[in-house]
Design a protein around this motif. Structure first.
Motif, PDB file in Angstrom:
ATOM      1  N   VAL A 100       0.844  -1.207   0.000  1.00 56.22           N
ATOM      2  CA  VAL A 100       0.000   0.000   0.000  1.00 56.22           C
ATOM      3  C   VAL A 100       0.876   1.251   0.000  1.00 56.22           C
ATOM      4  CG1 VAL A 100      -1.747   1.294   1.270  1.00 56.22           C
ATOM      5  CG2 VAL A 100      -1.905  -1.189   1.120  1.00 56.22           C
ATOM      6  N   LEU A 101       2.024   1.196   0.675  1.00 56.31           N
ATOM      7  CA  LEU A 101       2.935   2.335   0.697  1.00 56.31           C
ATOM      8  C   LEU A 101       3.423   2.687  -0.702  1.00 56.31           C
ATOM      9  CD1 LEU A 101       4.527   4.390   2.430  1.00 56.31           C
ATOM     10  CD2 LEU A 101       6.367   2.694   2.562  1.00 56.31           C
ATOM     11  N   SER A 102       3.618   1.682  -1.549  1.00 56.52           N
ATOM     12  CA  SER A 102       4.049   1.962  -2.922  1.00 56.52           C
ATOM     13  C   SER A 102       3.013   2.793  -3.667  1.00 56.52           C
ATOM     14  CB  SER A 102       4.310   0.650  -3.674  1.00 56.52           C
ATOM     15  OG  SER A 102       3.098  -0.046  -3.920  1.00 56.52           O
ATOM     16  N   LEU A 103       1.751   2.675  -3.272  1.00 54.30           N
ATOM     17  CA  LEU A 103       0.697   3.518  -3.840  1.00 54.30           C
ATOM     18  C   LEU A 103       0.701   4.905  -3.218  1.00 54.30           C
ATOM     19  CD1 LEU A 103      -2.048   3.979  -5.389  1.00 54.30           C
ATOM     20  CD2 LEU A 103      -3.173   3.017  -3.370  1.00 54.30           C
ATOM     21  N   GLY A 304      -7.243  12.330   3.118  1.00 49.70           N
ATOM     22  CA  GLY A 304      -6.859  11.034   3.660  1.00 49.70           C
ATOM     23  C   GLY A 304      -7.954   9.995   3.507  1.00 49.70           C
ATOM     24  N   THR A 305      -9.188  10.367   3.828  1.00 50.70           N
ATOM     25  CA  THR A 305     -10.295   9.409   3.681  1.00 50.70           C
ATOM     26  C   THR A 305     -10.556   9.082   2.217  1.00 50.70           C
ATOM     27  OG1 THR A 305     -11.887  11.249   3.806  1.00 50.70           O
ATOM     28  CG2 THR A 305     -11.441  10.025   5.829  1.00 50.70           C
ATOM     29  N   LEU A 306     -10.385  10.075   1.331  1.00 51.07           N
ATOM     30  CA  LEU A 306     -10.585   9.818  -0.095  1.00 51.07           C
ATOM     31  C   LEU A 306      -9.608   8.751  -0.583  1.00 51.07           C
ATOM     32  CD1 LEU A 306     -11.857  10.434  -2.841  1.00 51.07           C
ATOM     33  CD2 LEU A 306     -10.204  12.285  -3.117  1.00 51.07           C
ATOM     34  N   TYR A 307      -8.332   8.886  -0.229  1.00 48.73           N
ATOM     35  CA  TYR A 307      -7.355   7.897  -0.683  1.00 48.73           C
ATOM     36  C   TYR A 307      -7.500   6.572   0.046  1.00 48.73           C
ATOM     37  CZ  TYR A 307      -4.841  10.693  -4.033  1.00 48.73           C
ATOM     38  OH  TYR A 307      -4.518  11.403  -5.171  1.00 48.73           O
ATOM     39  N   LEU A 308      -8.003   6.594   1.253  1.00 48.81           N
ATOM     40  CA  LEU A 308      -8.308   5.335   1.930  1.00 48.81           C
ATOM     41  C   LEU A 308      -9.387   4.576   1.166  1.00 48.81           C
ATOM     42  CD1 LEU A 308      -8.590   4.742   5.706  1.00 48.81           C
ATOM     43  CD2 LEU A 308     -10.401   3.911   4.229  1.00 48.81           C
ATOM     44  N   LEU A 309     -10.420   5.301   0.738  1.00 49.79           N
ATOM     45  CA  LEU A 309     -11.480   4.657  -0.045  1.00 49.79           C
ATOM     46  C   LEU A 309     -10.955   4.197  -1.399  1.00 49.79           C
ATOM     47  CD1 LEU A 309     -14.583   6.959   0.631  1.00 49.79           C
ATOM     48  CD2 LEU A 309     -13.882   4.887   1.819  1.00 49.79           C
ATOM     49  N   PRO A 450      -4.129   5.434   4.217  1.00 51.16           N
ATOM     50  CA  PRO A 450      -4.442   4.168   3.537  1.00 51.16           C
ATOM     51  C   PRO A 450      -3.657   2.977   4.062  1.00 51.16           C
ATOM     52  CG  PRO A 450      -4.226   5.945   1.944  1.00 51.16           C
ATOM     53  CD  PRO A 450      -3.767   6.503   3.266  1.00 51.16           C
ATOM     54  N   ILE A 451      -2.464   3.228   4.637  1.00 49.34           N
ATOM     55  CA  ILE A 451      -1.671   2.115   5.168  1.00 49.34           C
ATOM     56  C   ILE A 451      -2.404   1.447   6.332  1.00 49.34           C
ATOM     57  CG2 ILE A 451       0.528   1.497   6.263  1.00 49.34           C
ATOM     58  CD1 ILE A 451       1.804   3.811   4.756  1.00 49.34           C
ATOM     59  N   ALA A 452      -3.217   2.229   7.044  1.00 47.68           N
ATOM     60  CA  ALA A 452      -3.975   1.683   8.172  1.00 47.68           C
ATOM     61  C   ALA A 452      -5.235   0.946   7.726  1.00 47.68           C
ATOM     62  CB  ALA A 452      -4.364   2.808   9.132  1.00 47.68           C
ATOM     63  N   ALA A 453      -5.588   1.057   6.440  1.00 44.06           N
ATOM     64  CA  ALA A 453      -6.853   0.492   5.968  1.00 44.06           C
ATOM     65  C   ALA A 453      -6.963  -1.016   6.189  1.00 44.06           C
ATOM     66  CB  ALA A 453      -7.047   0.830   4.485  1.00 44.06           C
ATOM     67  N   PRO A 454      -5.934  -1.837   5.851  1.00 48.09           N
ATOM     68  CA  PRO A 454      -6.107  -3.289   6.049  1.00 48.09           C
ATOM     69  C   PRO A 454      -6.432  -3.660   7.490  1.00 48.09           C
ATOM     70  CG  PRO A 454      -4.197  -2.837   4.659  1.00 48.09           C
ATOM     71  CD  PRO A 454      -4.657  -1.515   5.188  1.00 48.09           C
ATOM     72  N   VAL A 455      -5.718  -3.034   8.447  1.00 47.35           N
ATOM     73  CA  VAL A 455      -5.968  -3.337   9.862  1.00 47.35           C
ATOM     74  C   VAL A 455      -7.340  -2.831  10.285  1.00 47.35           C
ATOM     75  CG1 VAL A 455      -5.185  -2.922  12.220  1.00 47.35           C
ATOM     76  CG2 VAL A 455      -3.514  -3.301  10.397  1.00 47.35           C
ATOM     77  N   LEU A 460     -12.694  -3.986  12.284  1.00 47.16           N
ATOM     78  CA  LEU A 460     -14.004  -3.358  12.491  1.00 47.16           C
ATOM     79  C   LEU A 460     -15.014  -3.686  11.405  1.00 47.16           C
ATOM     80  CD1 LEU A 460     -12.983   0.229  13.761  1.00 47.16           C
ATOM     81  CD2 LEU A 460     -13.612  -1.781  15.105  1.00 47.16           C
ATOM     82  N   GLY A 461     -14.538  -4.135  10.255  1.00 48.58           N
ATOM     83  CA  GLY A 461     -15.465  -4.380   9.160  1.00 48.58           C
ATOM     84  C   GLY A 461     -15.799  -3.091   8.425  1.00 48.58           C
ATOM     85  N   TRP A 462     -16.514  -3.244   7.312  1.00 53.57           N
ATOM     86  CA  TRP A 462     -16.808  -2.075   6.477  1.00 53.57           C
ATOM     87  C   TRP A 462     -17.746  -1.097   7.176  1.00 53.57           C
ATOM     88  CZ3 TRP A 462     -13.853  -1.362   2.382  1.00 53.57           C
ATOM     89  CH2 TRP A 462     -13.226  -2.472   1.818  1.00 53.57           C
ATOM     90  N   GLY A 463     -18.762  -1.606   7.855  1.00 50.95           N
ATOM     91  CA  GLY A 463     -19.758  -0.725   8.465  1.00 50.95           C
ATOM     92  C   GLY A 463     -19.198   0.140   9.578  1.00 50.95           C
ATOM     93  N   TRP A 464     -18.590  -0.491  10.584  1.00 50.01           N
ATOM     94  CA  TRP A 464     -18.114   0.273  11.730  1.00 50.01           C
ATOM     95  C   TRP A 464     -16.875   1.107  11.397  1.00 50.01           C
ATOM     96  CZ3 TRP A 464     -21.147   1.448  15.401  1.00 50.01           C
ATOM     97  CH2 TRP A 464     -22.162   0.572  15.802  1.00 50.01           C
ATOM     98  N   SER A 465     -16.057   0.633  10.479  1.00 59.80           N
ATOM     99  CA  SER A 465     -14.889   1.434  10.072  1.00 59.80           C
ATOM    100  C   SER A 465     -15.328   2.750   9.450  1.00 59.80           C
ATOM    101  CB  SER A 465     -14.027   0.645   9.076  1.00 59.80           C
ATOM    102  OG  SER A 465     -13.473  -0.498   9.685  1.00 59.80           O
ATOM    103  N   ASN A 466     -16.288   2.692   8.540  1.00 64.66           N
ATOM    104  CA  ASN A 466     -16.750   3.921   7.891  1.00 64.66           C
ATOM    105  C   ASN A 466     -17.592   4.781   8.833  1.00 64.66           C
ATOM    106  OD1 ASN A 466     -16.037   4.065   4.812  1.00 64.66           O
ATOM    107  ND2 ASN A 466     -16.451   1.910   5.253  1.00 64.66           N
TER     108      ASN A 466
END
Length: 502
Positions: A100-103, A304-309, A450-455, A460-466
């Motif tokens: 993800v860091l390479s992105l 940050g949230t845009l690139y996370l998505l 975005p690096i934190a996105a996988p964890v 938390l799953g998609w619902g609670w994360s968002n």
């Protein structure tokens, strides 16, 4: 007069100059000193050589090449998102975080360069700095496609980000150079929408390129397009920064009149001193200006949230809905739809509100007149995040998360439009430096969130994360415009860099 002299009085720096140089008008009567005959300035307020008075066609011919590079740089930042798995299979990254860091490392490169390119453009001119950065970007973006190891790809991506940052802050300066506040709506929309559409268009192109060619062409195609824009844009892109244009005018007049005493207000200071002052300015603005600090924090979170998505979007369509990489990448169009609708409706709404409030305010507009539309965007962003997160599940039709993404994209565009308009109106002369200060935090968070996105999504799953992301957006986004509505004027009056006549 040194370039960094604080703004005072009831007009922009250009307006002050005009009132001194003009031979008629009410402002002339208020000027006590007799104009210096050796001072080179515009020939009155309607001088056709002043970029503010250029024909509309010339203004847009200058703005569009810069916007195209802004677009391509943002395309480059996200094109490889659907190709991450193919890149991993080829280059063998040691961990998902490094992959993800390479992105996202591209955005870290964009974080710091505007702190130098923006102020340099206020000394050397917009054109020279922008085109030099573009060439640097094209070179290292091409090398990304030739990378043989993970370290090479990460390093080349970082260096490409350094060059790709050129248009980010300089574009705000060009906008301020060319358009008066009442004319800026469409120009700000183009400048703002170009990188946002690029973030959406990039993954769509990347999805098809990686499926039908190779991940390396995700870089080569963009470099080819960038080279074409660089070459074709040369005849159309004109220098826009008034102090640089006046210095050129002064040099010509010295040669034609053989009067070595001619000078401009901006060349009584040495180049080295100007560079030192200009390079320090973004850091000073970020450290001392509450307006810049507030917008830096919120834009950082938005970006940050845009690139996370963007980084996690392919997982929704390939893992939850079982779509192919290329077909799944088409879902990025939902961002495009939301952003496109918001830019069209939002621009007209913001401009109409600004004009109406200006008329009711005796013909004088203020940056705060851009805030009501921003408040609308600050509501749409958490709504979109919440909708997207809780609808991304096999039991829900695939259109539902797309609707949430569109709402988020629309809200993000509305907010970006208004923030940039507010900053340009507030720091007219130093718009590029102010935007550079904002871009620093914006790009840093966009690089690392975005690096934190996988964890985050794993635990938390998609619902609670968002939902968590939406709640943070509410806490940051809604109070900021309300506070600036009440205290913005006082903050400008206390600032030596902001216009206090608005």
């Amino acid at each position: 007069m040194a370039q960094d002299q604080p703004l005072v009085g009831k007009a922009t720096p250009q307006d002050n100059v005009i009132s001194v140089a003009s031979s008629n008008g009410s402002k002339q009567a208020t000027e006590a000193p007799t104009p210096d005959p050796n001072l080179v300035d515009w020939d009155g307020p309607n001088d056709p050589n002043d970029p503010l008075n250029w024909p509309r066609s010339r203004k847009w011919a200058t703005l569009l090449p810069m916007s195209l590079f802004n677009f391509l740089s943002s395309v480059s930042s996200a094109t490889m998102a659907p190709a991450l798995q193919a890149i991993n299979q080829d280059l063998k990254f040691h961990s998902p975080a490094l992959l993800v860091l390479s992105l996202s490392i591209f955005l870290l490169g964009t974080a710091f360069v505007p702190l130098f390119t923006a102020p340099l453009s206020e000394v050397l001119g917009r054109s020279m700095v922008l085109q030099s950065a573009n060439i640097f970007y094209i070179l290292f973006n091409t090398l990304c496609g030739a990378a043989k190891t993970p370290n090479q790809l990460i390093a080349f991506r970082f260096l490409a980000g350094l060059g790709g940052a050129g248009p980010f802050a300089i574009g705000s300066g060009i906008n301020a150079d060319l358009f008066r506040p009442r004319e800026r709506g469409q120009a700000i929309a183009v400048y703002t929408l170009a990188p946002l559409i690029g973030v959406v268009a990039g993954p769509i192109a990347g999805g098809f390129l990686v499926q039908y060619t190779s991940w390396r062409w995700c870089f080569y195609v963009i470099s080819i397009a960038g080279g074409a824009v660089q070459i074709l844009g040369i005849p159309f892109f004109h220098e826009t920064y008034a102090p640089v244009l006046l210095k050129k005018k002064c040099r010509k007049l010295r040669k034609s009149t053989r009067n070595g005493n001619l000078y401009t207000q901006h060349n009584r200071t040495s180049l080295l001193q100007l560079l030192q002052t200009s390079i320090a300015r973004p850091f000073i603005l970020l450290g001392t200006q509450p307006i810049v600090q507030v917008w830096s924090l919120y834009c950082a979170y938005l970006w940050g949230t845009l690139y996370l998505l963007i980084a996690t979007f392919p997982d929704v369509w390939t893992n939850i809905y079982g779509e192919s990489v290329s077909i799944g990448s088409l879902n990025y169009l939902s961002f495009f739809v939301g952003m496109g609708m918001a830019s069209q409706v939002g621009t007209r709404l913001a401009d109409r509100y600004y004009r109406v409030k200006s008329v009711n305010n005796g013909g004088q507009g203020t940056p705060e007149f851009r805030l009501p539309v921003l408040i609308l965007g600050s509501i749409l962003v958490p709504v979109g995040l919440f909708w997207y997160g809780w609808s991304a599940r096999p039991s829900m039709h695939w259109i539902m998360p797309n609707i949430g993404a569109a709402i988020y994209g629309g809200g993000a565009v509305l907010e970006m439009l208004c923030v940039i308009g507010y900053v340009i109106d507030t720091y007219t002369k130093y718009a590029a430096s102010a935007m550079a200060a904002i871009i620093v935090l914006r790009s840093i968070l966009a690089a690392f969130l975005p690096i934190a996105a996988p964890v985050l999504y794993h635990h938390l799953g998609w619902g609670w994360s968002n939902t968590l992301l939406a709640l943070i957006a509410v806490v940051i986004g809604i109070p900021a415009p309300l506070l600036l509505w009440h205290y913005g004027h006082s903050l400008r009056k206390a600032s030596p860099y902001a216009r206090d006549d608005l």
